[in-house]
Design an enzyme around this catalytic site. Structure first.
Site, PDB file in Angstrom:
ATOM      1  CE1 TYR A  38      -4.105  -1.321   0.626  1.00  0.00           C
ATOM      2  CE2 TYR A  38      -2.472  -3.082   1.977  1.00  0.00           C
ATOM      3  CZ  TYR A  38      -3.794  -3.017   1.272  1.00  0.00           C
ATOM      4  OH  TYR A  38      -4.852  -4.167   0.952  1.00  0.00           O
ATOM      5  CB  CYS A  39       0.007   4.897  -1.509  1.00  0.00           C
ATOM      6  SG  CYS A  39       0.415   5.888  -1.084  1.00  0.00           S
ATOM      7  N   PRO A  40       2.446   4.478   0.816  1.00  0.00           N
ATOM      8  CG  PRO A  40       4.597   6.259   2.001  1.00  0.00           C
ATOM      9  CD  PRO A  40       3.185   4.846   1.899  1.00  0.00           C
ATOM     10  N   GLY A  41       4.172   2.270   0.290  1.00  0.00           N
ATOM     11  CA  GLY A  41       5.137   1.433  -0.233  1.00  0.00           C
ATOM     12  C   GLY A  41       6.251   1.657  -1.349  1.00  0.00           C
ATOM     13  CG  ASP A  91      -0.742   2.591  -4.209  1.00  0.00           C
ATOM     14  OD1 ASP A  91      -1.777   2.824  -4.274  1.00  0.00           O
ATOM     15  OD2 ASP A  91       0.085   3.392  -4.526  1.00  0.00           O
TER      16      ASP A  91
END
Lengths: 75, 132
Positions: A12-15, A39
């Site tokens: 998930y953001c910001p991964g 994402d």
């Protein structure tokens, strides 16, 4: 030029962006990273970051449930 | 033109706000924007050394879902921000004093120093300030 693939699907953001940045530190100027992200924000976030810091965008293509985004390290 | 530095005050221990602080601080720091995070009030409790995710992250309608779906760990986002960008994290000295804690009671590898609000506010005059 070599291409490194980063599979950030499921992150998930910001991964995905952080995985991309970590990957860019490990390659040479002119080399390419292809990052896979599920994402949907990455499709806009990654080009925005690339433009801000001065790398080069390659092709973005939608695959089956994720996006493939290509980036060329420019500095 | 260089981006104005970003200053974030995290005062809430609520998981959603801690998560947002981790997201904003890490993304700003890796985007060539110097960033300072000032952790104060009950937010300091989230950073206690040795907690598991269920004990550390509570509060907000999204908390359980973020844990269940495996959203990035907020403290890990901050570690990545420090490793990959220009991120300074300051523990509020007043919050530490209230808890009778020192930096040694907080998670390793995150905090640069214990500091006061006056210095942080003075630094923040040079950029944008967000309070969570």
């Amino acid at each position: 030029m070599s291409t490194t693939t980063i599979d950030a699907r499921g992150s998930y953001c910001p991964g995905p962006l952080l995985e991309l940045i970590a990957g860019l530190k490990l390659i040479s100027i002119g080399d390419e990273i292809e990052i896979w992200s599920s994402d949907q924000g990455s499709v806009k976030d990654i080009p925005e970051w690339i433009a801000k810091v001065g790398h080069q965008m390659g092709e973005t293509t939608e695959q089956d449930g994720y996006w493939s985004i290509r980036i060329i390290k420019s500095k | 033109m260089a981006a104005a530095p970003l200053f974030i005050v995290l005062a809430s221990p609520e998981h959603e706000k801690v998560q947002l602080a981790g997201m904003m601080a890490s993304v700003a720091a890796v985007s060539e924007r110097p960033t300072q995070l000032f952790v104060s009030m009950a937010a300091i409790l989230v950073f206690a050394k040795g907690l598991n995710a269920e004990a550390r992250y509570r509060g907000g309608a999204f908390s359980a879902e973020m844990l269940k779906k495996g959203a990035p760990d907020a403290l890990e986002l901050l570690r990545q921000g420090k490793m990959l960008g220009d991120l300074t994290i300051i523990a509020c000295s007043m919050a530490l004093d209230i808890q009778e804690w020192t930096l040694a009671d907080l998670e390793d590898g995150l905090f640069d120093e214990a500091g006061g609000l006056t210095k942080f506010m003075s630094d923040a005059e040079a950029g944008e300030l967000i309070v969570l």
